[in-house]
Scaffold this motif. Structure first.
Motif, mmCIF file in Angstrom:
data_model
loop_
_atom_site.group_PDB
_atom_site.id
_atom_site.type_symbol
_atom_site.label_atom_id
_atom_site.label_comp_id
_atom_site.label_asym_id
_atom_site.label_seq_id
_atom_site.Cartn_x
_atom_site.Cartn_y
_atom_site.Cartn_z
ATOM 1 N N PHE A 399 -38.874 68.029 32.675
ATOM 2 C CA PHE A 399 -37.589 68.726 32.655
ATOM 3 C C PHE A 399 -37.691 70.048 31.900
ATOM 4 C CE2 PHE A 399 -35.331 64.802 33.823
ATOM 5 C CZ PHE A 399 -34.360 65.332 34.660
ATOM 6 N N THR A 400 -37.083 71.062 32.468
ATOM 7 C CA THR A 400 -36.924 72.342 31.788
ATOM 8 C C THR A 400 -35.536 72.874 32.089
ATOM 9 O OG1 THR A 400 -37.746 74.603 31.568
ATOM 10 C CG2 THR A 400 -37.944 73.586 33.750
ATOM 11 N N GLN A 401 -35.053 73.716 31.176
ATOM 12 C CA GLN A 401 -33.708 74.265 31.375
ATOM 13 C C GLN A 401 -33.708 75.517 32.241
ATOM 14 O OE1 GLN A 401 -31.171 74.023 27.573
ATOM 15 N NE2 GLN A 401 -33.236 74.046 26.770
ATOM 16 N N LEU A 402 -34.876 76.174 32.387
ATOM 17 C CA LEU A 402 -34.901 77.524 32.943
ATOM 18 C C LEU A 402 -35.752 77.601 34.202
ATOM 19 C CD1 LEU A 402 -35.325 79.250 29.494
ATOM 20 C CD2 LEU A 402 -33.227 79.117 30.834
ATOM 21 N N LEU A 403 -35.234 78.303 35.204
ATOM 22 C CA LEU A 403 -35.930 78.431 36.481
ATOM 23 C C LEU A 403 -37.268 79.150 36.321
ATOM 24 C CD1 LEU A 403 -32.969 79.335 38.867
ATOM 25 C CD2 LEU A 403 -34.373 77.268 38.972
ATOM 26 N N GLU A 404 -37.320 80.162 35.447
ATOM 27 C CA GLU A 404 -38.577 80.887 35.253
ATOM 28 C C GLU A 404 -39.659 79.964 34.724
ATOM 29 O OE1 GLU A 404 -35.076 83.601 34.893
ATOM 30 O OE2 GLU A 404 -35.694 81.739 33.897
ATOM 31 N N THR A 405 -39.265 79.065 33.839
ATOM 32 C CA THR A 405 -40.232 78.107 33.294
ATOM 33 C C THR A 405 -40.646 77.109 34.364
ATOM 34 O OG1 THR A 405 -39.214 78.346 31.111
ATOM 35 C CG2 THR A 405 -40.627 76.418 31.462
ATOM 36 N N GLN A 406 -39.692 76.677 35.184
ATOM 37 C CA GLN A 406 -40.023 75.761 36.273
ATOM 38 C C GLN A 406 -41.073 76.385 37.197
ATOM 39 O OE1 GLN A 406 -37.112 75.132 39.463
ATOM 40 N NE2 GLN A 406 -37.383 72.922 39.221
ATOM 41 N N LYS A 407 -40.899 77.650 37.488
ATOM 42 C CA LYS A 407 -41.865 78.336 38.349
ATOM 43 C C LYS A 407 -43.232 78.429 37.686
ATOM 44 C CE LYS A 407 -42.615 82.659 40.863
ATOM 45 N NZ LYS A 407 -42.101 84.034 41.135
ATOM 46 N N ALA A 408 -43.253 78.708 36.389
ATOM 47 C CA ALA A 408 -44.533 78.813 35.672
ATOM 48 C C ALA A 408 -45.254 77.463 35.651
ATOM 49 C CB ALA A 408 -44.285 79.304 34.252
ATOM 50 N N ILE A 409 -44.515 76.385 35.431
ATOM 51 C CA ILE A 409 -45.117 75.041 35.431
ATOM 52 C C ILE A 409 -45.676 74.727 36.811
ATOM 53 C CG2 ILE A 409 -44.644 72.579 35.174
ATOM 54 C CD1 ILE A 409 -42.448 73.366 33.146
ATOM 55 N N SER A 410 -44.909 75.047 37.847
ATOM 56 C CA SER A 410 -45.327 74.749 39.217
ATOM 57 C C SER A 410 -46.627 75.480 39.556
ATOM 58 C CB SER A 410 -44.224 75.158 40.200
ATOM 59 O OG SER A 410 -43.029 74.470 39.928
ATOM 60 N N GLU A 411 -46.699 76.749 39.184
ATOM 61 C CA GLU A 411 -47.905 77.522 39.488
ATOM 62 C C GLU A 411 -49.119 76.956 38.768
ATOM 63 O OE1 GLU A 411 -46.737 81.434 38.354
ATOM 64 O OE2 GLU A 411 -45.670 81.844 40.244
ATOM 65 N N TYR A 412 -48.912 76.487 37.548
ATOM 66 C CA TYR A 412 -50.039 75.928 36.786
ATOM 67 C C TYR A 412 -50.501 74.597 37.382
ATOM 68 C CZ TYR A 412 -52.973 74.831 32.756
ATOM 69 O OH TYR A 412 -54.051 74.534 31.930
ATOM 70 N N LEU A 413 -49.543 73.737 37.786
ATOM 71 C CA LEU A 413 -49.910 72.456 38.401
ATOM 72 C C LEU A 413 -50.664 72.686 39.709
ATOM 73 C CD1 LEU A 413 -46.622 70.409 37.826
ATOM 74 C CD2 LEU A 413 -48.795 70.130 36.615
#
Length: 928
Positions: A399-413
């Motif tokens: 879980f993250t609160q921010l869309l920018e962080t969600q995108k960063a996590i997705s790119e890393y995975l």
């Protein structure tokens, strides 16, 4: 007052249907429009299931709570143990009352921290839209929007109703839900009762709301006066006298350690005390529910920050004091989430002028130097661990609160070759696909990366590992995240919660410590609001909220102040609160024990037969649309298309993606489109009555002449003296039986056999039928309705309830009169349909002679439809002429007693007197 108040039969003009098929649709529409009683004995009786079956599977005790409320209408207190889903029980009750068209507007009062949870649960689980607010401006907007609205749910706080209840009452809410109702418990046994409790008591005593539901897991805090106060609120809402009696009697009879202490219940009256409490309250203990609940294991997943991350925190800390509170919170949350989120936040602040451009530029430069963050590497460590433990079947929710962080996590995975899916507020279709791939027996994806917006109402309990990549400062949001995987009935014995925090920073020392302690304590207690209240961290005001407390500590820490001692005190207050609540729960169980089945109290539940439907939903809709000239074509996926339009329709919710470009319109009972279609056929095609305006077949004079000629007579003239009509068929009665808070409707079909009524008019013209012209007997129809088994059973139940309720009102005649009026059934019958035939017979007086003599008349009845004589005088033989003639023409000879034609009667008598042949007697010399 009589057992049932009966209104006169409503029998308006009815519209003729051109054919029986359309009348059948009229009848089916009536059957779908009736209001069923609020009687629920089991899951099969629940009418609202269609709105939540795809998002919720309620537990047995939650369905029982629904049944209990319906049996105890209109007021109930649910006091289930914490963690048993009282919000779900309340949602079921509200959804059911909405589905049964009893409630269109409801007011929900709860602590401020729970308002978002109420909104989310109602929408995600029950598809009930709502708004919430607590300030005067928000309440004013809500009142203005609800004033002319057909429906609406508003959620507000206890502080708001204390100050603005008079304004809220203008919205005409039918239902009031009081969550955490123990906040009203200090009405008695104190020197000064809280204003909010006094204001709410007045509202309840005024019966402002038709239905009242109170919820609390802690009906007693530490004094018996708490229960006395709650029962008092219940009794004024019901119109009862307080069964505990006056305050003096309560203290004298039930309290053994003095009115001020009031902690010890008199053991001699323990059973009596419990009986009174459970007469108004329903309570399920966790042990009674026997539900598996996975154990929560909370861990701080500490990741050492890089030098660049520490420098970033230092630079932001220098700027933070220059910002307002909202900007501080937004920037600090982005700071520990991801460099991408921080840069995005800085851009917004620069655009708004919140932060100088130079400061924005310097911080942005540092943030962009960070390639892979410590938290991303820490997340990789967790995924590697899970892959080692369960190579093919591991599942994690991040879980993250921010869309920018969600995108960063997705790119890393993706870079690391880890299969993942996205849940966000941008695409419901993508969310559903993610959940499907995550939930297969062998997962197609192993990680779900979700924002709060996307996770509303989402069930992710197939996972048992949750990572809070960034920690919200609102503990309720954290609990909602955890609730996605830690659910009643989960197949996992344990769920692991990892709070990713930057080691040695304010995120570990303040946010991580407080949230970890709250998460563990809430796991044991199950009630975040009670925990914050007991810890003294639950103030309703914005300046003292939990989030504001954390902001103050973090900002002070970044300014170089030592906040460790203050943080430790708050952590300790949470620990002490947990112990207090556990002790309180134990004392409540000792005091109240286990309750008997609440459904066994009071009158036996009414046994009402299920309503009969001429057409199931789909068949009715298809036939109705066809009758309206629309052709409907079926698509392969269970959706139908109206030919010539773009409209798509469906008959079951949840089977079609509502997020498609052209989502279907649902024809489901209770949905607007279905209800509107029903309405179109209720007021048309109300009867099929034949023979109303039929013209006489043939000429009446010719018919009479033919009749007279048959026995050798000659018709002189005929005159119409009247018309007799007989109706043979069936009457449809919409029978409504109602009390103040419940009602029952049934379409009753009653046989009408040859009820004769003479009138001067035909009873119908231009497609309209006047039932009053058909000889229908109102008393007979009403009598038939009163003998209906369901009508009798509904009346029996509420008449027994009436006796109980009036007894509970004691000697207060005003209360007794009000309850008698509330619980007396009222019968409102109305004629809504007719089928049958009207047979009309003309009454004609025909005058005639026989053999050119006499002046005779007979009354004939001629069937208008066939032109045949259906009623004529009896025939007998003239003993002189030996002809068979109407008895109207014959008279008795005084001498011989012979039956002869009246115009021959004089000849017969003279012949006998002088013994002359009859042919020698001259007519008219009788008596000489």
């Amino acid at each position: 007052m009589p057992d049932i108040l009966i209104q006169s039969l409503q029998a308006p003009l009815l519209k003729q249907s051109p054919n029986r098929e359309l009348f059948a649709l009229h009848r089916a529409a009536l059957e779908w429009d009736i209001q069923e009683p609020i009687i629920i004995e089991g899951p099969n009786d629940i009418k609202s299931e269609a709105s939540w079956r795809h998002t919720l599977e309620p537990f047995h005790h939650q369905v029982q709570n629904l049944i209990t409320f319906c049996r105890r209408l209109p007021v109930t207190l649910l006091a289930d143990d914490v963690g048993l889903g009282k919000t779900i029980s309340a949602g079921l009750i509200l959804s059911e009352l909405i589905s049964r068209k009893r409630v269109t507007k409801a007011l929900i009062v709860c602590p401020k921290i729970l308002m978002p949870q109420w909104k989310e649960e109602l929408q995600s689980k029950f598809k009930i839209e709502s708004t919430y607010g607590s300030g005067i401006q928000e309440i004013r907007r809500a009142v203005d929007s609800l004033k002319d609205a057909d429906h609406g749910i508003f959620i507000t706080t206890y502080a708001s109703v204390r100050s603005h209840m008079a304004m809220l009452e203008k919205s005409n809410f039918q239902m009031l839900i009081l969550d955490e109702a123990h906040k009203l418990r200090n009405l008695f046994g104190t020197d000064s009762a809280p204003q909010v409790a006094l204001r709410m008591r007045k509202t309840l005593a005024d019966r402002t709301f038709k239905y009242v539901l109170m919820l609390t897991a802690t009906p007693i805090h530490n004094r018996l006066w708490d229960l006395y106060s709650l029962i008092d609120l219940m009794t004024v809402a019901k119109g009862h006298q307080n069964p505990f009696g006056s305050e003096e009697r309560f203290a004298r009879r039930y309290i053994t350690d003095g009115s001020q202490q009031a902690r010890q219940l008199n053991p001699e009256h323990r059973d009596e005390f419990r009986g009174i409490v459970y007469g108004y309250m329903s309570r399920v203990r966790r042990a009674d529910a026997k539900l598996a609940f996975p154990v929560r294991k909370v861990k701080l997943h500490r990741v050492p920050p890089t030098s660049a991350e520490l420098k970033l925190i230092q630079v932001v800390g220098q700027e933070i004091l220059k910002l307002n509170k909202l900007a501080q919170i937004s920037l600090l949350k982005a700071l520990v989430s991801s460099p991408q989120a921080l840069v995005s936040q800085l851009k917004n602040m620069a655009a708004k002028g919140t932060m100088p451009e130079a400061s924005v530029a310097s911080i942005t430069d540092i943030a962009r130097q960070i390639d892979v963050t410590s938290k991303l590497r820490g997340l990789e460590t967790l995924t590697d661990q899970l892959r080692r433990e369960r190579p093919s079947d591991w599942r994690m929710v991040v879980f993250t609160q921010l869309l920018e962080t969600q995108k960063a996590i997705s790119e890393y995975l993706e870079l690391k070759g880890i299969r993942f899916g996205i849940i966000s507020g941008e695409s419901s279709r993508r969310n559903q696909e993610t959940i499907r791939r995550f939930s297969t027996s062998v997962p197609e994806i192993n990680v779900v990366v979700s924002t709060e917006a996307g996770a509303e109402g989402v069930n992710l309990q197939v996972a048992n590992v949750l990572v809070n990549y960034d920690l919200p400062w609102n503990p309720m949001i954290v609990e909602q995240r955890i609730g996605r995987i830690q659910r009643l009935g989960s197949r996992h014995a344990n769920v692991s919660i990892f709070n990713a925090i930057l080691e040695g920073t304010f995120e570990e020392r303040i946010v991580g410590r407080l949230m970890e302690k709250l998460q563990m304590a809430t796991s044991a207690i199950g009630d975040i609001d009670s925990l914050l209240e007991a810890a003294g961290l639950d103030s309703e005001g914005d300046e003292s909220s939990f989030e504001e407390m954390i902001r103050g500590l973090v900002v002070a820490s970044l300014a170089g102040k030592d906040v460790d001692e203050d943080t430790c005190l708050k952590v300790e207050s949470i620990s002490q609160a947990k112990l207090e609540i556990e002790k309180e729960e134990s004392e409540i169980n000792t005091l109240l024990g286990g309750m008997d089945d609440p459904l066994q109290k009071g009158p036996r539940a009414p046994k009402i037969s299920p309503p009969k439907r001429s057409f199931p939903v789909r068949e009715f809709v298809m036939a109705a649309l066809k009758a309206l000239g629309q052709k409907v074509l079926e698509e392969p996926n269970g959706v139908f298309v109206v030919e010539g339009t773009s409209e798509r329709i469906a008959f079951e919710e949840g089977v079609v993606d509502d997020e498609s470009i052209n989502p279907p319109v649902y024809y489901v009972p209770g949905r607007p489109r279905f209800d509107r279609l029903v309405g179109k056929f209720i007021s048309v095609d109300e009867c099929v009555v034949t023979g109303l305006n039929i013209q006489l077949r043939g000429d009446s004079d010719s018919i009479c002449q033919k009749w007279v000629s048959a026995f050798g007579g000659e018709a002189i003239r005929s005159s119409h003296t009247g018309t007799i009509r007989k109706f043979d068929g069936k009457a449809l009665l919409r029978t409504r039986l109602s009390i103040a808070h419940d009602s029952f409707e049934k379409i009753i079909e009653i046989d009408c056999t040859s009820k004769t009524h003479s009138v001067d008019k035909s009873g119908g013209n231009e497609g309209v039928v006047d039932p009053s012209k058909l000889g229908l007997d109102s008393e007979t129809l009403i009598g038939a309705a009163l003998q209906d088994p369901d009508v009798k059973e509904f009346s029996r139940f509420y008449l027994e309830r009436r006796a109980d309720e009036m007894k509970a009102a004691g000697d207060d005649e005003r209360k007794r009169g009000k309850l008698e009026d509330d619980f007396t059934p009222r019968l409102e019958p109305s004629l809504v349909g007719l089928t049958g035939d009207v047979t009309s017979t003309m009454e004609i007086n025909v005058r005639y002679q026989i053999n050119g003599q006499g002046n005779y008349s007979s009354l004939l009845q001629i069937d208008v439809g066939t032109g045949s004589v259906v009623l004529e005088p009896l025939f007998a033989m003239c003993e002189i002429t030996t002809k068979r003639v109407p008895c109207d023409c014959l008279g008795n000879c005084q001498g011989s007693g012979k039956r002869v034609l009246k115009h021959l009667l004089i000849k017969s008598e003279i012949s006998e007197l002088y013994a002359l042949p009859e042919h020698m007697v001259v007519c008219g010399i009788s008596g000489k």
